[in-house]
Motif scaffolding. Structure first.
Motif, PDB file in Angstrom:
ATOM      1  N   PRO A  69      13.333 -78.544 -32.839  1.00 27.75           N
ATOM      2  CA  PRO A  69      14.727 -78.857 -32.481  1.00 27.75           C
ATOM      3  C   PRO A  69      15.368 -79.958 -33.315  1.00 27.75           C
ATOM      4  CG  PRO A  69      13.204 -79.596 -30.784  1.00 27.75           C
ATOM      5  CD  PRO A  69      12.408 -78.772 -31.720  1.00 27.75           C
ATOM      6  N   ALA A 257      12.108 -73.069 -30.275  1.00 26.77           N
ATOM      7  CA  ALA A 257      12.096 -73.054 -28.806  1.00 26.77           C
ATOM      8  C   ALA A 257      13.532 -73.044 -28.285  1.00 26.77           C
ATOM      9  CB  ALA A 257      11.352 -74.277 -28.303  1.00 26.77           C
ATOM     10  N   ALA A 262      15.232 -83.321 -27.027  1.00 26.34           N
ATOM     11  CA  ALA A 262      14.764 -84.159 -25.911  1.00 26.34           C
ATOM     12  C   ALA A 262      14.652 -85.644 -26.286  1.00 26.34           C
ATOM     13  CB  ALA A 262      13.437 -83.618 -25.367  1.00 26.34           C
ATOM     14  N   ASP A 264      15.312 -88.188 -24.775  1.00 25.49           N
ATOM     15  CA  ASP A 264      14.862 -89.052 -23.667  1.00 25.49           C
ATOM     16  C   ASP A 264      13.347 -89.215 -23.607  1.00 25.49           C
ATOM     17  OD1 ASP A 264      14.879 -86.298 -23.021  1.00 25.49           O
ATOM     18  OD2 ASP A 264      15.023 -86.671 -20.871  1.00 25.49           O
ATOM     19  N   ASN A 272       6.074 -81.222 -23.827  1.00 22.52           N
ATOM     20  CA  ASN A 272       5.275 -80.018 -23.652  1.00 22.52           C
ATOM     21  C   ASN A 272       5.479 -79.133 -24.888  1.00 22.52           C
ATOM     22  OD1 ASN A 272       4.101 -77.645 -22.882  1.00 22.52           O
ATOM     23  ND2 ASN A 272       5.284 -77.389 -20.993  1.00 22.52           N
TER      24      ASN A 272
HETATM   25  P1  NAI Z   1      17.040 -80.769 -24.289  1.00 24.19           P
HETATM   26  O1  NAI Z   1      16.597 -79.347 -24.234  1.00 24.19           O
HETATM   27  O2  NAI Z   1      16.677 -81.539 -25.508  1.00 24.19           O
HETATM   28  O3  NAI Z   1      16.480 -81.569 -23.013  1.00 24.19           O
HETATM   29  C1  NAI Z   1      16.874 -81.277 -21.672  1.00 24.19           C
HETATM   30  C2  NAI Z   1      15.837 -81.865 -20.704  1.00 24.19           C
HETATM   31  O4  NAI Z   1      14.628 -81.104 -20.786  1.00 24.19           O
HETATM   32  C3  NAI Z   1      15.475 -83.308 -21.047  1.00 24.19           C
HETATM   33  O5  NAI Z   1      15.265 -84.028 -19.872  1.00 24.19           O
HETATM   34  C4  NAI Z   1      14.174 -83.181 -21.824  1.00 24.19           C
HETATM   35  O6  NAI Z   1      13.324 -84.293 -21.717  1.00 24.19           O
HETATM   36  C5  NAI Z   1      13.547 -81.943 -21.195  1.00 24.19           C
HETATM   37  N1  NAI Z   1      12.750 -81.220 -22.176  1.00 24.19           N
HETATM   38  C6  NAI Z   1      13.219 -80.465 -23.205  1.00 24.19           C
HETATM   39  N2  NAI Z   1      12.212 -79.983 -23.919  1.00 24.19           N
HETATM   40  C7  NAI Z   1      11.081 -80.424 -23.353  1.00 24.19           C
HETATM   41  C8  NAI Z   1       9.692 -80.267 -23.678  1.00 24.19           C
HETATM   42  N3  NAI Z   1       9.284 -79.535 -24.713  1.00 24.19           N
HETATM   43  N4  NAI Z   1       8.787 -80.894 -22.880  1.00 24.19           N
HETATM   44  C9  NAI Z   1       9.172 -81.625 -21.832  1.00 24.19           C
HETATM   45  N5  NAI Z   1      10.471 -81.805 -21.476  1.00 24.19           N
HETATM   46  C10 NAI Z   1      11.406 -81.214 -22.237  1.00 24.19           C
HETATM   47  O7  NAI Z   1      18.618 -80.739 -24.094  1.00 24.19           O
HETATM   48  P2  NAI Z   1      19.687 -81.915 -24.293  1.00 24.19           P
HETATM   49  O8  NAI Z   1      19.121 -83.204 -23.835  1.00 24.19           O
HETATM   50  O9  NAI Z   1      20.893 -81.378 -23.678  1.00 24.19           O
HETATM   51  O10 NAI Z   1      19.938 -81.949 -25.858  1.00 24.19           O
HETATM   52  C11 NAI Z   1      19.379 -82.911 -26.749  1.00 24.19           C
HETATM   53  C12 NAI Z   1      19.781 -82.585 -28.163  1.00 24.19           C
HETATM   54  O11 NAI Z   1      19.166 -81.361 -28.593  1.00 24.19           O
HETATM   55  C13 NAI Z   1      21.296 -82.376 -28.354  1.00 24.19           C
HETATM   56  O12 NAI Z   1      21.662 -83.025 -29.538  1.00 24.19           O
HETATM   57  C14 NAI Z   1      21.441 -80.884 -28.514  1.00 24.19           C
HETATM   58  O13 NAI Z   1      22.539 -80.522 -29.297  1.00 24.19           O
HETATM   59  C15 NAI Z   1      20.137 -80.536 -29.212  1.00 24.19           C
HETATM   60  N6  NAI Z   1      19.719 -79.133 -29.040  1.00 24.19           N
HETATM   61  C16 NAI Z   1      19.120 -78.573 -30.111  1.00 24.19           C
HETATM   62  C17 NAI Z   1      18.643 -77.301 -30.023  1.00 24.19           C
HETATM   63  C18 NAI Z   1      17.936 -76.726 -31.210  1.00 24.19           C
HETATM   64  O14 NAI Z   1      17.627 -77.441 -32.150  1.00 24.19           O
HETATM   65  N7  NAI Z   1      17.672 -75.442 -31.217  1.00 24.19           N
HETATM   66  C19 NAI Z   1      18.789 -76.487 -28.791  1.00 24.19           C
HETATM   67  C20 NAI Z   1      19.392 -77.213 -27.699  1.00 24.19           C
HETATM   68  C21 NAI Z   1      19.861 -78.501 -27.838  1.00 24.19           C
END
Ligand code: NAI
Length: 331
Positions: A69, A257, A262, A264, A272
């Motif tokens: 990501p 994925a 993530a 945070d 994971n």
């Molecule tokens: P996110 O999917 O990164 O996270 C959402 C929630 O799920 C968070 O609390 C995170 O800790 C948890 N989470 C996500 N993946 C996890 C994993 N593998 N293991 C454990 N916990 C996990 O979505 P968010 O926070 O809205 O976006 C963060 C950044 O990622 C943004 O800049 C967004 O644009 C970008 N993004 C990039 C994508 C890509 O590269 N394909 C797809 C979706 C978002």
């Protein structure tokens, strides 16, 4: 067989899960060489561009890429590199399979839903302009792009023995744009009489997915609804850490994925890596390494079933590398 793939380790948790994946591939004895590139903010800092030209040329040459990501700034800043890559290579299918696995905190079992999300248009064209008291965002739905994603979904269903395709839309409100998507679906479905088909308005779809996900099989949706329902479905199978995806075009595919970077949980070694591993298994299937793909999927399933080394999102306290070690031990 020797393979050469383009690899993006991304940012946020991206580099952590990419390192883990490289260990898994090594343990699988795969003959894979990586052409690695930075993209997004990191590339911008170093080269002044979000996607270096060499990276684009590398994907053109290798035809296959694996992408961890990448962060997109919210409400300001640069356009998503994810969306840009999908457009450059016309990766019109966002293939998102979601299957229940043992060992997660999900209340459901036996979910097996594949979403085919249109990947090149809809609100993701990012065409917004100012009006007196705010902004208007344009939504683009074309006949050609609707047709090819819907046909892809039906063809996949036919070849893979799936029973049903459900079209998601909001044609009650967006009578022209979503109306076109739905009309295209209704025209194409008659060519596939052996496959059951129906359609649902997006809001009702979300409710029904939560109430009774088992009644769904394949879903086909315009870009935004596809994005939203696949995060919802990820929640049903144990969270974003469990949901793989692939962006597929005519002869190029990029595997990643569903989840984002993530930030945070960055550098905490609690991410994971399963969703990224499963996306890589999709890639292995795609490049003809079916045996390794199956080995990897089985090792993941066994590790989850055993439940000794689960990451925090699954209710455990294993570090990312401890979970990976366990998966490797079962390959
Ligand atoms: P996110 O999917 O990164 O996270 C959402 C929630 O799920 C968070 O609390 C995170 O800790 C948890 N989470 C996500 N993946 C996890 C994993 N593998 N293991 C454990 N916990 C996990 O979505 P968010 O926070 O809205 O976006 C963060 C950044 O990622 C943004 O800049 C967004 O644009 C970008 N993004 C990039 C994508 C890509 O590269 N394909 C797809 C979706 C978002």
């Amino acid at each position: 067989m020797k393979h050469r793939i383009t690899l993006f380790k991304g940012d946020g948790i991206g580099p952590e899960i990419t390192n883990e994946l490289k260990r898994v591939f090594k343990a699988l004895n795969l003959d894979i060489e990586y052409d690695e590139f930075l993209i997004g903010e990191d590339a911008y800092q170093k080269y002044g561009v979000l996607i270096p030209n060499d990276a684009i040329e590398s994907i053109k040459k290798n035809k296959v890429a694996l992408k961890a990501p990448v962060t997109t700034p919210i409400g300001k800043g640069f356009k998503s590199v994810n969306v840009t890559l999908r457009n450059i290579f016309d990766l019109y299918v966002n293939f998102r399979p979601a299957k229940s696995m043992p060992g997660t905190l999900s209340k459901y079992d036996n979910i097996d839903i594949i979403t085919f999300r249109e990947n090149t248009e809809d609100l993701y064209i990012g065409d917004e302009y100012e009006i007196e008291d705010g902004y208007i965002a344009k939504k683009k739905i074309t006949r050609t792009n609707s047709e090819r994603i819907i046909r892809y979904a039906f063809e996949y269903a036919l070849k893979n023995n799936r029973k049903k395709v459900t079209c998601i839309h909001k044609a009650n409100i967006l009578k022209k744009s979503d109306g076109l998507f739905l009309d295209t679906f209704n025209a194409i479905k008659s060519e596939y009489p052996t496959i059951e088909s129906d359609d649902k308005i997006i809001d009702n779809m979300c409710m029904q997915l939560v109430m009774d996900p088992k009644k769904f099989d394949c879903l086909v949706a315009p870009n935004l609804y596809g994005d939203i329902v696949t995060d919802l479905i990820a929640g049903l199978i144990g969270g974003l850490g469990m949901a793989p995806a692939a962006n597929i075009g005519k002869d190029i595919a990029i595997f990643e994925a569903v989840h984002g970077s993530a930030p945070d949980i960055k550098n905490m070694a609690i991410a994971n890596p399963t969703a990224f591993f499963l996306s890589s298994a999709l890639m292995l299937d795609y490049i003809g390494e079916k045996e390794s793909a199956n080995k990897l999927k089985n090792a993941i399933e066994e590790t989850l079933k055993e439940g000794l080394y689960l990451t925090r999102d699954l209710g455990g306290n294993a570090k990312t590398y401890e979970y990976t070690d366990r998966v490797i031990s079962k390959l």
